[in-house]
Write an enzyme that holds these catalytic residues in place. Structure first.
Site, mmCIF file in Angstrom:
data_model
loop_
_atom_site.group_PDB
_atom_site.id
_atom_site.type_symbol
_atom_site.label_atom_id
_atom_site.label_comp_id
_atom_site.label_asym_id
_atom_site.label_seq_id
_atom_site.Cartn_x
_atom_site.Cartn_y
_atom_site.Cartn_z
ATOM 1 N N LYS B 62 0.687 -1.201 -0.256
ATOM 2 C CA LYS B 62 -0.094 0.013 0.269
ATOM 3 C C LYS B 62 1.288 0.812 -0.056
ATOM 4 O O LYS B 62 1.836 1.310 0.424
ATOM 5 C CB LYS B 62 -0.888 -0.128 0.974
ATOM 6 C CG LYS B 62 -1.293 0.797 1.510
ATOM 7 C CD LYS B 62 -2.834 0.382 2.523
ATOM 8 C CE LYS B 62 -3.890 2.227 2.170
ATOM 9 N NZ LYS B 62 -5.094 1.941 4.022
ATOM 10 N N SER B 131 -9.292 2.168 2.624
ATOM 11 C CA SER B 131 -8.438 2.972 2.201
ATOM 12 C C SER B 131 -7.295 1.921 0.810
ATOM 13 O O SER B 131 -6.743 2.522 0.284
ATOM 14 C CB SER B 131 -7.891 3.772 2.763
ATOM 15 O OG SER B 131 -7.122 3.022 3.945
ATOM 16 N N SER B 155 -10.316 -0.166 6.634
ATOM 17 C CA SER B 155 -9.874 -0.029 5.359
ATOM 18 C C SER B 155 -9.021 -1.486 5.437
ATOM 19 O O SER B 155 -8.760 -1.401 3.939
ATOM 20 C CB SER B 155 -8.509 1.332 5.887
ATOM 21 O OG SER B 155 -8.990 2.545 5.595
#
Lengths: 414, 414
Positions: B62, B131, B155
C-alpha cells in the site's frame, strides 16, 4: 541558562520582541557552541512568528526528529544528506504555538549508545550523556531555552542530570512520536529540556494542550516515596547524597517522605526492558541493518547483531511481564498513598571522557512503565559537575510529577 | 486468484522458480491492470531472492508504506515525487523472507475516504472500497498473491469484502507500523490480503515470526457468537443473508453458534472512534494541513477542518471509554465461552460508482478494540458482487481468528 518563562515575560511586557529573543539565542550560540558542540545545524532564516504563546522561543530539535526545513541525520552517515518531507507533529505543534525550531541538536546514532562529539557544558572533558546529548547540553550552556529529546532507556532523564537542567519524560504518548526515528515503539517517548521546572511545565502544558499540567498549584504537602531500585547495582555515593539532600529539602518544605521497597515484580520488569527494546529495534532498524550494517557505529552494530538472536516468545513474555508490572505500579501508588516517587536520576555525575554516555539503569524501568519522570538538579559534586534526582508519578499524572519536582527545586534553593 | 501456498508448493516441488513465479505475476498484471488500475508503480528490476520461505512471492505494498526502492506517494500530490530513505520494517521483513515487494498499490489520500481511480475487479463500475483499494483489488484480480494494507477504521476488512478476498487486520501492533504514514497512532494497523484463509495465515505467521498463527489445527468445534452491532444502522439484506449463511455453514461443520447482544459499553466505544481517530489525525497530518491545506482532497480537508475543533478533554475521555471497552471485551469472550465472534464485514456489497469507498461502521469498533479480524468471502449478490463476513477473536488470538475463518471458508465450500 535562558529561562523560557523569563523570555516570555519580557516579550509580553513589550521589553523584548520575538525577533530580539531569537537574536539573544543566536548570540549565545555564537559564544558557547564552539566549545560545546551541541548543534548539528542552525536555521539561518527561520520564520519567526510575531504571536503565539511560545513566540520568541527558540527550540532545539533532537536530530532523530523530522524537520521539513532542516536536515535530519539521525546521528548517522547513512542519513548524511537526508531531508524529510514533513515536520514531525511535535515540530509542527511548536511552530503552531509561535516557537522557532531553530536548531537540530546532536543525537547518538539512532539514539543508541555510541557517543556524540558534544561536550558537557560544565566540563568539556566529560560527556553530556545521551542519547539526547545536544538538547541537554544546549539548554545547560544557555544556548536555547527549550529543546526536544527522546527517551527509550534513559535518554532524557540521564543527560538532564549530567548537564544540570530540568528534563521531563512525559507519560507514554502524551506527545506523539510520529515522525521520530523509531528504536522501540513500545518505549520511545518525546521529552523536553528546560532551565527550570516551571519552564518545562509551561512548555509541556502548551505542547500537550493540557493547561492543568502547569497549574497543579504548589503541590500542597505531597506524599513522597523514596525508591532505591535495589534490583540494580547501587549508585555512586554522590547520587545517594543528592537523593538524601532532596528528600530532606522536601520534608522541610512540608512533604511526607517515606522509604519504599518495590515488590519483586519491578525487578523482573527492569530485567526485560532490554529484550523488549532490542527485539523492536531489530525490526525498526531492519533496513539499516540489512543494507548498511558496516556504516553502523560499533555499539549499535553489536547490539543489533545480538538482537537477531532474541526469540519471539521471549519478547512476548517480556511484554506480559511489563504489562503485569504496569498494573502493579498503580497499586504501589494507591496502597501506599504516595503522590510521587523520588529516586536517582543517574548513578552519579557525568562520567569522564566522551566515549561513554553513562548508564541508564535507574531510568529504564520507568520508561517501560510509561510513567512521567522529571529530572531536578540538586547540587554539584566535588569536581563541579551536576548531580540530580528523578521525580516519578502515575501514568497520566504529569502535572503532579512536575508540581512535586517544583517543590523539590524550590526547597533546595531555600 | 493467485494462491500463495500453491505458488510456494510448486516452487518447493521444483516445478516453478522464484523468477518464474514473478514472471507469472507480471503476465497477470499486463493482462488485468489496464482495467483495474490497482497499482501506482511496479518495480522493473527487483531483487528476486532464490531462497526463503516466501521466495517467489510478489507482494503489493500500500502506497502509504515506505519503500526505499520505489516512490511512496501517500495517494497525494504533496508526495508526488517522494522517495523514503528506508524500507518500512514490514517491507524489510518481507525481503528477509525472500518475498519481492514488486508493486505499490493505490491508497486513498493518506488512507482517508477520498476515492482512488481503482475499479472493483468484479465490476469496473463499482468501488473496490478503501483505503487499501489497490491491495484488495490486485489480489482479487489475480495480479498478486499477497498485499499489505492498513486499517484505521475499516480499510482492510471492508475492501477485502467488496473484492471477495481474504483480509486480516491482526492484533494491534502484531506487525510494526514504523515507516507507515500515520493517521492515528492508536488505531493504524498493518494487515494482509490473500486469496484464501490459509494463504493469509501462512503469510502472517511468517511476517510476525509466530508459527502458531498458521497451525491452530482445524479449530475443532469453535464456539461462535453472532454479533449484529445494533449500536449502528442495520446493514443491507445481502449482508444479513451472508451472515446467516456463514453461521449455518459453521454450525453444519460442528461449530456451536449463538446470538450475542453486546453490552452498551461497546456502543459508547463505537461512538468515540471518530473523536480518537480525528484528534490524532489532526496532529499526525499537522504539517500537511499547515503548509498544503489546498492540496488536500475535499473529504480529508473537511475532516481535518472539523478535527481542529475537537477539545483535548473529549479525546482523553474517548481514550478512557475505549480502554474500558477493551477490558469489557475480554469478559464478553470469557463469560460467554466464545472462541470467536462472527459479524458483518460491511453493510453490503461494493457501492456503485467510484466516488464512495463504502462505509466502515461494522469495522470501527473492532479496530478500536485492537482485536484480530478476518474477512471471509461468502457469496455473490444478485449483481455478481462479493459479500463477506467478519470473524473476530480476542486480542493476541490471531491464530484462533484465522482457524475459525478457515472453518467458515471450508464449510461454505462444502
Amino acid at each position: 541558562m535562558l529561562s523560557l518563562l523569563d523570555l516570555r515575560a519580557r516579550i509580553d511586557a513589550g521589553r523584548l520582541t520575538p525577533d530580539g529573543a531569537i537574536g539573544l539565542v543566536r548570540e549565545a550560540i555564537a559564544h558557547r557552541e564552539p566549545e560545546v558542540g551541541a548543534l548539528v545545524c542552525v536555521d539561518a532564516a527561520p520564520v519567526i512568528p510575531a504571536r503565539g504563546p511560545l513566540a520568541g522561543i527558540a527550540v532545539g530539535i533532537k536530530d532523530i526528529i523530522d524537520t521539513a526545513d532542516l536536515p535530519t541525520r539521525m546521528g548517522s552517515s547513512i542519513y548524511e544528506t537526508w531531508r524529510p518531507r514533513a515536520d514531525a507533529p511535535v515540530v509542527a505543534r511548536l511552530k503552531n504555538l509561535g516557537a522557532v525550531p531553530l536548531a537540530k541538536t546532536t543525537t547518538t546514532p539512532f539514539a543508541f549508545l555510541d557517543p556524540t562529539p558534544t561536550r558537557n557544558p560544565h566540563d568539556p572533558g566529560h560527556t553530556p550523556g545521551g542519547s539526547s546529548a545536544g538538547s541537554a547540553a544546549a539548554v545547560a550552556a544557555g544556548m536555547l531555552p527549550l529543546a526536544l529529546g527522546t527517551q527509550t532507556g534513559g535518554s532524557v532523564i540521564r543527560p538532564a542530570a549530567f548537564c544540570g537542567v530540568v528534563g521531563i519524560k512525559p507519560s507514554f504518548r502524551l506527545l506523539p512520536t510520529v515522525g521520530v526515528k523509531c528504536y522501540s515503539w513500545a518505549l520511545d517517548t518525546v521529552g523536553l529540556f528546560a532551565a527550570s521546572v516551571a519552564d518545562a511545565a509551561h512548555a509541556l502544558a502548551l505542547m500537550a494542550d493540557r493547561p492543568a499540567i502547569a497549574h497543579m498549584g504548589d503541590a500542597g504537602a505531597p506524599r513522597i516515596g523514596i525508591v532505591r531500585q535495589e534490583f540494580c547495582a547501587a549508585p555512586d555515593p554522590e547520587a545517594e547524597a543528592a537523593l538524601a539532600k532532596a528528600a530532606r529539602a522536601a520534608e522541610r518544605a512540608g512533604a511526607m517522605v517515606r522509604d519504599l521497597a518495590l515488590p519483586g515484580t519491578f525487578g523482573e520488569a527492569f530485567a526485560v526492558h532490554g529484550t523488549l527494546q532490542d527485539y523492536e529495534a531489530r525490526q525498526a532498524l531492519a533496513w539499516e541493518y540489512a543494507t548498511h550494517r558496516d556504516a553502523l557505529p560499533p555499539l549499535l552494530r553489536a547490539a543489533l547483531d545480538a538482537a537477531q538472536g532474541i526469540e519471539t516468545p521471549a519478547y512476548d513474555a517480556a511484554r506480559r511481564t511489563a504489562h503485569h508490572a504496569r498494573r502493579g505500579l498503580k497499586d504501589v501508588f494507591s496502597e501506599n498513598g504516595f503522590d510521587v516517587l523520588l529516586t536517582y536520576a543517574a548513578p552519579g555525575a557525568a562520567p569522564a571522557g566522551l566515549a561513554n554516555t553513562g548508564d541508564s539503569r535507574f531510568n529504564r524501568l520507568w520508561t517501560l512503565m510509561g510513567v512521567p519522570c522529571v529530572t531536578v538538579p540538586v547540587e554539584r559534586n566535588a569536581a563541579g559537575l551536576p548531580v540530580g534526582v528523578q521525580v516519578i508519578a502515575r501514568f497520566g499524572d504529569d502535572g503532579r510529577a512536575l508540581a512535586a519536582a517544583g517543590l523539590v527545586e524550590r526547597a533546595l534553593r531555600g
